[in-house]
Enzyme design. Sequence first.
Site, PDB file in Angstrom:
ATOM      1  N   PRO A  96       0.828  -1.204   0.000  1.00 48.48           N
ATOM      2  CG  PRO A  96      -0.641  -1.517   1.765  1.00 48.48           C
ATOM      3  CD  PRO A  96       0.608  -2.054   1.175  1.00 48.48           C
ATOM      4  N   GLY A 100       3.277   3.333   5.312  1.00 41.42           N
ATOM      5  CA  GLY A 100       4.364   3.073   6.256  1.00 41.42           C
ATOM      6  C   GLY A 100       5.073   1.754   6.005  1.00 41.42           C
ATOM      7  CG  LEU A 101       3.270  -1.585   5.121  1.00 45.00           C
ATOM      8  CD1 LEU A 101       2.187  -2.447   4.488  1.00 45.00           C
ATOM      9  CD2 LEU A 101       3.897  -2.351   6.275  1.00 45.00           C
ATOM     10  N   GLY A 102       6.959   1.113   3.289  1.00 48.41           N
ATOM     11  CA  GLY A 102       8.147   1.276   2.439  1.00 48.41           C
ATOM     12  C   GLY A 102       7.892   1.057   0.960  1.00 48.41           C
ATOM     13  CB  SER A 103       4.934   1.493  -1.267  1.00 47.83           C
ATOM     14  OG  SER A 103       4.772   2.880  -1.248  1.00 47.83           O
ATOM     15  CB  ALA A 105      12.339   2.134   0.060  1.00 50.16           C
ATOM     16  CB  ALA A 106       9.503  -2.026  -1.897  1.00 54.21           C
ATOM     17  CG  ASP A 147      11.728   3.586   5.292  1.00 54.78           C
ATOM     18  OD1 ASP A 147      11.940   3.319   6.483  1.00 54.78           O
ATOM     19  OD2 ASP A 147      10.722   4.211   4.897  1.00 54.78           O
TER      20      ASP A 147
HETATM   21  C1  MEV Z   1       9.782   6.520   8.097  1.00 54.43           C
HETATM   22  O1  MEV Z   1       9.546   5.202   7.609  1.00 54.43           O
HETATM   23  C2  MEV Z   1      10.662   6.480   9.304  1.00 54.43           C
HETATM   24  C3  MEV Z   1      11.026   7.831   9.918  1.00 54.43           C
HETATM   25  O2  MEV Z   1      11.855   7.574  11.036  1.00 54.43           O
HETATM   26  C4  MEV Z   1      11.718   8.717   8.944  1.00 54.43           C
HETATM   27  C5  MEV Z   1      13.121   8.248   8.602  1.00 54.43           C
HETATM   28  O3  MEV Z   1      13.688   7.417   9.296  1.00 54.43           O
HETATM   29  O4  MEV Z   1      13.647   8.748   7.604  1.00 54.43           O
HETATM   30  C6  MEV Z   1       9.783   8.546  10.424  1.00 54.43           C
END
Ligand code: MEV
Length: 308
Positions: A96, A100-103, A105-106, A147
């Site tokens: 998604p 917050g699941l790193g889409s 970067a993946a 990430d």
């Molecule tokens: C984001 O996935 C994680 C944060 O700590 C930002 C970062 O590490 O760059 C909020």
Amino acid sequence: MVSASAPGKIILFGEHAVVYGRPAVAVPVTQVSATARIDPTPAGEGLALVATDLDRRVNLAQASPDDPLAVIVRETLAHLGQSPPDAVLTIRSTIPIAGGLGSGAAVSTAIARALAGFFGQRLSPAETSQLVYEVEKIHHGTPSGIDNTVIAYGQPVYFVREKTLETFSLGGAFPLLIADSGVPSPTREVVGAVREGWSGAPERYEELFDQVGEVVDRAREALEDGQVKAVGALMTRNQALLGEMGVSSPMLDELVAAALEAGALGAKLSGAGRGGNVIALVGPGTSQIVEDALIAAGARYVIPTVVE
Ligand code: MEV
């Protein structure tokens, strides 16, 4: 045809404080992934970038300089010493977006790996991570790099910005539920809000970051020793500190409370916060009850995963 993929990720401990030099722990999530596939086309056609899920198609030559897909392609080609091939590069992802699941970067990792594979070259995890970091900077300004690191290495990482990168093994199985709040997590904005808070009250924030750092170090030990209950308690402690930093939200607090009331061993937001997902550690037999409680509290969906 060449294809390559990359997993999603969750931050178990230490988000935000990691931007300020404290440690964090993150793990890959293989239930979701991004895939890049390269099919050669006749000479002279150039490189087309197709993002199936986003209904996007752009030719590399016409892409804007800060288009994240074009940036990872250009960075990777320069690193490999190659020119754009005549091909179609197709990206698909089950991760998604803004959850917050790193889409992001993946997707970048899968593209870098597919391009290297297309030219019969190899990229080490460190090289891949560095290339992806360049794109992460476009997505969210001052990323810590956690990430791209966890996704490129595909293993649990203990990470200190620009200092330590240790992959490590867990001493047991940690069953987690990842509950999506349905609200996008605007990483760049939330990281910026923490920066504002820190500028206005540096001592208070440094103290919070120190406390997070202590939680992370204790959590790493508990993870290595397979102490599920201790890990749960530390997750809930980390959530309280994130709340004090102002990155939780009423919805995330509600999901955390629902998970704990239903018997989760610990719960916290994961990633930048204000939206995105909550992770809950569950014991044997409580997984379904906690999952139902999360859905009843408004989670859009729940992904069960076992970190081991
Ligand atoms: C984001 O996935 C994680 C944060 O700590 C930002 C970062 O590490 O760059 C909020």
